[in-house]
Design a protein around this motif. Structure first.
Motif, PDB file in Angstrom:
ATOM      1  N   LYS A  47     -27.295  18.397  -7.086  1.00  0.00           N
ATOM      2  CA  LYS A  47     -27.836  18.914  -6.076  1.00  0.00           C
ATOM      3  C   LYS A  47     -29.349  18.846  -6.672  1.00  0.00           C
ATOM      4  O   LYS A  47     -29.961  19.391  -5.384  1.00  0.00           O
ATOM      5  CB  LYS A  47     -27.522  20.451  -6.144  1.00  0.00           C
ATOM      6  CG  LYS A  47     -26.468  21.439  -5.736  1.00  0.00           C
ATOM      7  CD  LYS A  47     -25.817  22.742  -5.927  1.00  0.00           C
ATOM      8  CE  LYS A  47     -24.475  22.109  -5.550  1.00  0.00           C
ATOM      9  NZ  LYS A  47     -24.182  24.337  -5.297  1.00  0.00           N
ATOM     10  N   ASN A  59     -22.884   8.604  -2.534  1.00  0.00           N
ATOM     11  CA  ASN A  59     -22.436   8.600  -1.007  1.00  0.00           C
ATOM     12  C   ASN A  59     -22.754  10.106  -0.356  1.00  0.00           C
ATOM     13  O   ASN A  59     -23.358  10.697  -1.296  1.00  0.00           O
ATOM     14  CB  ASN A  59     -21.276   8.124  -0.381  1.00  0.00           C
ATOM     15  CG  ASN A  59     -20.410   9.334  -0.963  1.00  0.00           C
ATOM     16  OD1 ASN A  59     -20.734  10.362  -1.951  1.00  0.00           O
ATOM     17  ND2 ASN A  59     -18.624   8.874  -0.474  1.00  0.00           N
ATOM     18  N   GLU A  60     -22.378  10.475   0.853  1.00  0.00           N
ATOM     19  CA  GLU A  60     -23.066  11.187   1.446  1.00  0.00           C
ATOM     20  C   GLU A  60     -22.469  12.293   0.753  1.00  0.00           C
ATOM     21  O   GLU A  60     -23.083  13.535   0.653  1.00  0.00           O
ATOM     22  CB  GLU A  60     -23.094  11.389   3.299  1.00  0.00           C
ATOM     23  CG  GLU A  60     -24.225  10.408   3.655  1.00  0.00           C
ATOM     24  CD  GLU A  60     -24.390   9.840   5.003  1.00  0.00           C
ATOM     25  OE1 GLU A  60     -23.388  10.741   5.602  1.00  0.00           O
ATOM     26  OE2 GLU A  60     -25.110   9.214   5.281  1.00  0.00           O
ATOM     27  N   THR A  61     -21.267  12.568   0.944  1.00  0.00           N
ATOM     28  CA  THR A  61     -19.815  13.017   0.327  1.00  0.00           C
ATOM     29  C   THR A  61     -20.170  13.959  -0.793  1.00  0.00           C
ATOM     30  O   THR A  61     -20.046  15.245  -1.500  1.00  0.00           O
ATOM     31  CB  THR A  61     -19.206  13.756   1.318  1.00  0.00           C
ATOM     32  OG1 THR A  61     -18.054  12.145   0.374  1.00  0.00           O
ATOM     33  CG2 THR A  61     -18.710  13.319   2.547  1.00  0.00           C
ATOM     34  N   GLY A  62     -20.605  13.125  -1.924  1.00  0.00           N
ATOM     35  CA  GLY A  62     -20.951  13.083  -3.595  1.00  0.00           C
ATOM     36  C   GLY A  62     -19.567  12.562  -3.820  1.00  0.00           C
ATOM     37  O   GLY A  62     -19.736  13.770  -5.041  1.00  0.00           O
ATOM     38  N   ASP A  63     -17.790  11.999  -2.872  1.00  0.00           N
ATOM     39  CA  ASP A  63     -16.813  12.372  -4.020  1.00  0.00           C
ATOM     40  C   ASP A  63     -16.965  10.653  -4.093  1.00  0.00           C
ATOM     41  O   ASP A  63     -15.788  10.305  -4.909  1.00  0.00           O
ATOM     42  CB  ASP A  63     -16.311  12.956  -3.456  1.00  0.00           C
ATOM     43  CG  ASP A  63     -16.300  11.568  -1.511  1.00  0.00           C
ATOM     44  OD1 ASP A  63     -16.733  11.152  -1.954  1.00  0.00           O
ATOM     45  OD2 ASP A  63     -15.107  12.066  -1.122  1.00  0.00           O
ATOM     46  N   GLN A  64     -17.847   9.493  -4.095  1.00  0.00           N
ATOM     47  CA  GLN A  64     -18.353   8.121  -4.133  1.00  0.00           C
ATOM     48  C   GLN A  64     -19.176   8.288  -5.491  1.00  0.00           C
ATOM     49  O   GLN A  64     -20.609   8.684  -4.132  1.00  0.00           O
ATOM     50  CB  GLN A  64     -17.603   7.258  -3.531  1.00  0.00           C
ATOM     51  CG  GLN A  64     -16.232   7.844  -3.261  1.00  0.00           C
ATOM     52  CD  GLN A  64     -15.921   6.668  -1.499  1.00  0.00           C
ATOM     53  OE1 GLN A  64     -16.934   6.342  -1.550  1.00  0.00           O
ATOM     54  NE2 GLN A  64     -15.076   6.506  -2.083  1.00  0.00           N
TER      55      GLN A  64
END
Length: 228
Positions: A47, A59-64
């Motif tokens: 963040k 990535n945009e979702t923050g999971d990769q």
């Protein structure tokens, strides 16, 4: 500017040292305050990362996330490049990057180089048969080219020269130029006949020798070129 400052400092070293010490004493508190203002003891998370850094590694979702692995040796060393590629593929089959692409590219160029050389020989031989009318004469014209190719590979082995991404693509060019000698000599031989074989080698043979030596010198100059 630096030279002028040094000259002034050397005019009176005692006074210069005292003034520098005074400057340092007054500057350190200000510098400390500025550093503390820029510092943060907060835990670094996704963040509070700057957007340009976040976009580079997540990535945009923050999971990769992107994991970058750097080789400890030069990838121009083909043995190490092979080892590095194998290790990376054991970690993940979808791993990518310049070293892995370069390793695959070498295989493609090597395979295409072989195909190009074979096709060149087939086309050259076909043209020789069409020109000389007999397979026997075509094979005779090919003989100097084949012998020259064997000598070339043997000489490269003796001097430790290797085929590279640059010179492997020159093989079809060398084959196309190298066939000229046999064609010229054979045409002159068919014109003069066996009885004038000395004339063939004194005239056409001398010309072929000169053109071959100049071509060898031109291509040979690349030995002194430096490239990875």
């Amino acid at each position: 500017i630096i030279s002028t400052v040094l000259q002034k400092l050397n005019l009176n070293k005692t006074q210069s040292i005292n003034r520098l010490n005074l400057f340092q004493k007054q500057y350190i508190p200000y510098m400390r305050d500025q550093v503390l203002k820029m510092s943060s003891t907060d835990f670094i998370s996704l963040k509070n990362l700057p957007k340009n850094i976040y976009d580079e590694f997540a990535n945009e979702t923050g999971d990769q996330f992107l994991i970058t692995i750097y080789p400890k040796e030069q990838i121009w060393n083909l043995e190490f490049l092979k080892l590095f590629t194998e290790q990376m593929e054991r970690l993940d089959l979808n791993v990518t990057g310049p070293p892995l692409i370069f390793y695959v590219l070498i295989d493609y160029i090597a395979a295409d180089g072989k195909v190009a050389a074979i096709l060149t020989l087939i086309v050259v031989f076909t043209l020789l048969v069409f020109d000389l009318k007999k397979i026997k004469y075509a094979m005779m014209a090919m003989t100097p080219l084949i012998i020259g190719a064997v000598w070339m590979v043997g000489t490269m082995s003796i001097f430790g020269l290797q085929l590279t991404l640059v010179n492997v693509m020159g093989i079809p060019l060398i084959l196309g130029i190298g066939i000229d000698d046999g064609i010229h000599v054979l045409h002159r031989y068919r014109t003069e006949g066996i009885s004038n074989i000395k004339t063939v080698f004194k005239s056409t043979g001398k010309a072929v020798m000169l053109t071959s030596v100049t071509t060898m010198l031109a291509f040979g100059s690349l030995v002194f070129a430096t490239y990875r």
